[in-house]
Enzyme design. Structure first.
Site, PDB file in Angstrom:
ATOM      1  N   ASP A   9       0.850  -1.193   0.000  1.00  7.12           N
ATOM      2  CA  ASP A   9       0.000   0.000   0.000  1.00  7.12           C
ATOM      3  C   ASP A   9       0.884   1.241   0.000  1.00  7.12           C
ATOM      4  OD1 ASP A   9      -1.958   1.882   0.283  1.00  7.12           O
ATOM      5  OD2 ASP A   9      -2.715   1.161   2.205  1.00  7.12           O
ATOM      6  N   ASP A 105      -3.219   2.574  -5.883  1.00  3.79           N
ATOM      7  CA  ASP A 105      -2.110   2.653  -4.935  1.00  3.79           C
ATOM      8  C   ASP A 105      -1.923   1.398  -4.091  1.00  3.79           C
ATOM      9  OD1 ASP A 105      -4.468   3.017  -3.593  1.00  3.79           O
ATOM     10  OD2 ASP A 105      -3.747   4.630  -2.296  1.00  3.79           O
ATOM     11  N   GLU A 106      -2.628   0.309  -4.396  1.00  2.00           N
ATOM     12  CA  GLU A 106      -2.508  -0.919  -3.613  1.00  2.00           C
ATOM     13  C   GLU A 106      -2.419  -2.120  -4.550  1.00  2.00           C
ATOM     14  OE1 GLU A 106      -5.398  -1.367  -0.403  1.00  2.00           O
ATOM     15  OE2 GLU A 106      -6.039   0.709  -0.738  1.00  2.00           O
TER      16      GLU A 106
END
Length: 422
Positions: A9, A105-106
């Protein structure tokens, strides 16, 4: 044998990317927003310094500045975020071909079959990946390591920024079960409100409540949450692009009472268009056609379609097209038993963006602001539950994602219901 799953993350992603060009601001409170000149703009991301002032994603600029008068605002650059997301995932793919993005973003990584190539120690591999992302791109990530995707994500959330957290099977009762039940993936504000009424405040209490009682309480979602909490989730990590994109995304509701009149119809359309637009954004898709299906109390159906001027994932565009179709083909005084809205002729967001830039240059800034706002609303719902905030045309009394045939309710239009912390 247990799998080894990482959840990576990126920390404060948008803000971290912007600060690459402004290293002098790293220790100062910084936030990224859709329109820095607007008093009504929305906070899209913030750095660690801003977090210490309790600045929150999706709140308005004036709310954030009330908490932090010296907050520095930077405009968003979504193309850069997409580019950096690809670079980060390219690093992940050097460790395994099983990399499944979960938003920009993960990502989940399954390193079960490849970790022997990198020393065999999952924590060491996670630390190595963190070091490479930081050294090569200047960004930090938090990594959760566990035997399934749910606990890997939970681990990445436990320590931030720039940290590795390992949750082994023998750690679950000691580490996971004492945590608030809201830390579990997909336990939103609405679900927690129900669980709290039955004394369920921690993940361990959810497990103790039992699977069957949870199914009776929350339906299919209750069984899913039990499996998540008990460590019984076994879904695979899929390669990016391995699952074929959907050909259409839609939703339908059979209402508890028939819709009659323009106000009822507008409320029903708002409910469905909001659901469809949010699902399009989650899939990274835009639709080029909107289809409306109407069923009357005698089970007679009509179906109409409308080609859009440009691909979209915006609530406003989808609801407007649906209302136009209904106005052209339905007497508003006639009762509606079922209503369905479907986005068709789907295209990936990246391709749609190029078309918008080419053919709708003047409208692009306005569209981008609307999209930023709706994505901010998505973040609120992810954190507080799907009913935390809704379109102004309808106050949602239930979860918006009703499956076809599920009974929904259409309250009087004109209001909106927001979560206390939204």
């Amino acid at each position: 044998m247990d799998r080894t799953i990482l959840h990576c993350d990126l920390n404060g992603f948008y803000a971290s990317v912007e600060l690459l060009d402004h290293p002098e601001l790293r220790e100062l409170p910084v936030a990224v927003c859709g329109d820095p000149e607007s008093r009504h703009g929305i906070i899209l991301a913030k750095n660690e310094a801003a977090k210490r002032f309790q600045v929150k994603t999706a709140e308005t600029i004036w709310q954030a500045r009330r908490k932090c008068p010296d907050l520095i605002l930077l405009p968003a650059h979504h193309e850069r975020y997409r580019a950096y997301s690809k670079k980060v995932n390219a690093i992940y793919e050097q460790y395994t071909d099983l990399v499944e993005p979960f938003g920009i973003d993960e990502s989940w990584l399954d390193i079960t079959g490849s970790m022997h190539l990198f020393g065999g120690d999952p924590r060491q591999i996670a630390d190595e990946i963190r070091g490479r992302v930081k050294g090569e791109l200047g960004l930090t990530i938090s990594v959760g390591v566990s035997f399934n995707k749910i606990f890997a994500k939970l681990g990445s959330d436990l320590k931030k920024p720039d940290a590795t957290t390992v949750i082994r099977r023998e750690d679950v009762e000691r580490v996971v079960w004492p945590l608030p039940v809201t830390d579990l993936l997909f336990v939103g504000r609405a679900s927690y409100k129900v669980l709290r009424q039955y004394g369920i405040r921690t993940i361990g209490e959810l497990v103790s409540f039992g699977r069957e009682p949870l199914v009776r309480l929350l339906g299919k979602q209750g069984g899913q949450l039990y499996d998540y909490a008990a460590g019984l989730e076994h879904s695979p990590v899929t390669r990016a692009g391995e699952v074929p994109p959907p050909k259409s995304i839609g939703n339908s509701i059979t209402f508890r009472r028939d819709l009659v009149g323009e106000a009822d119809i507008r409320a029903g359309v708002s409910l469905l268009a909001d659901s469809v637009s949010a699902r399009l954004r989650r899939q990274g898709m835009m639709c080029s056609t909107v289809q409306v299906t109407i069923r009357d109390p005698n089970f007679k159906n009509i179906c109409r379609q409308k080609r859009l001027p440009a691909p979209t994932c915006l609530f406003r565009d989808i609801s407007q097209a649906a209302l136009e179709l209904i106005a052209q083909s339905w007497d508003p005084r006639a009762p509606i038993r079922l209503l369905a809205i479907t986005g068709q002729n789907l295209v990936p967001e990246a391709d749609a963006g190029e078309q918008l830039d080419l053919f709708h240059r003047d409208a692009s800034p306005r569209r981008e602001k609307r999209e930023q706002l709706e994505r901010a609303l998505d973040q609120i719902r992810t954190k507080y539950g799907k009913g935390a905030i809704s379109p102004s045309a309808t106050a949602l009394g239930e979860d918006i994602d009703h499956p076809a045939g599920h009974a929904g309710s259409i309250p009087p239009p004109g209001g909106s219901r927001r979560g206390e912390d939204a």
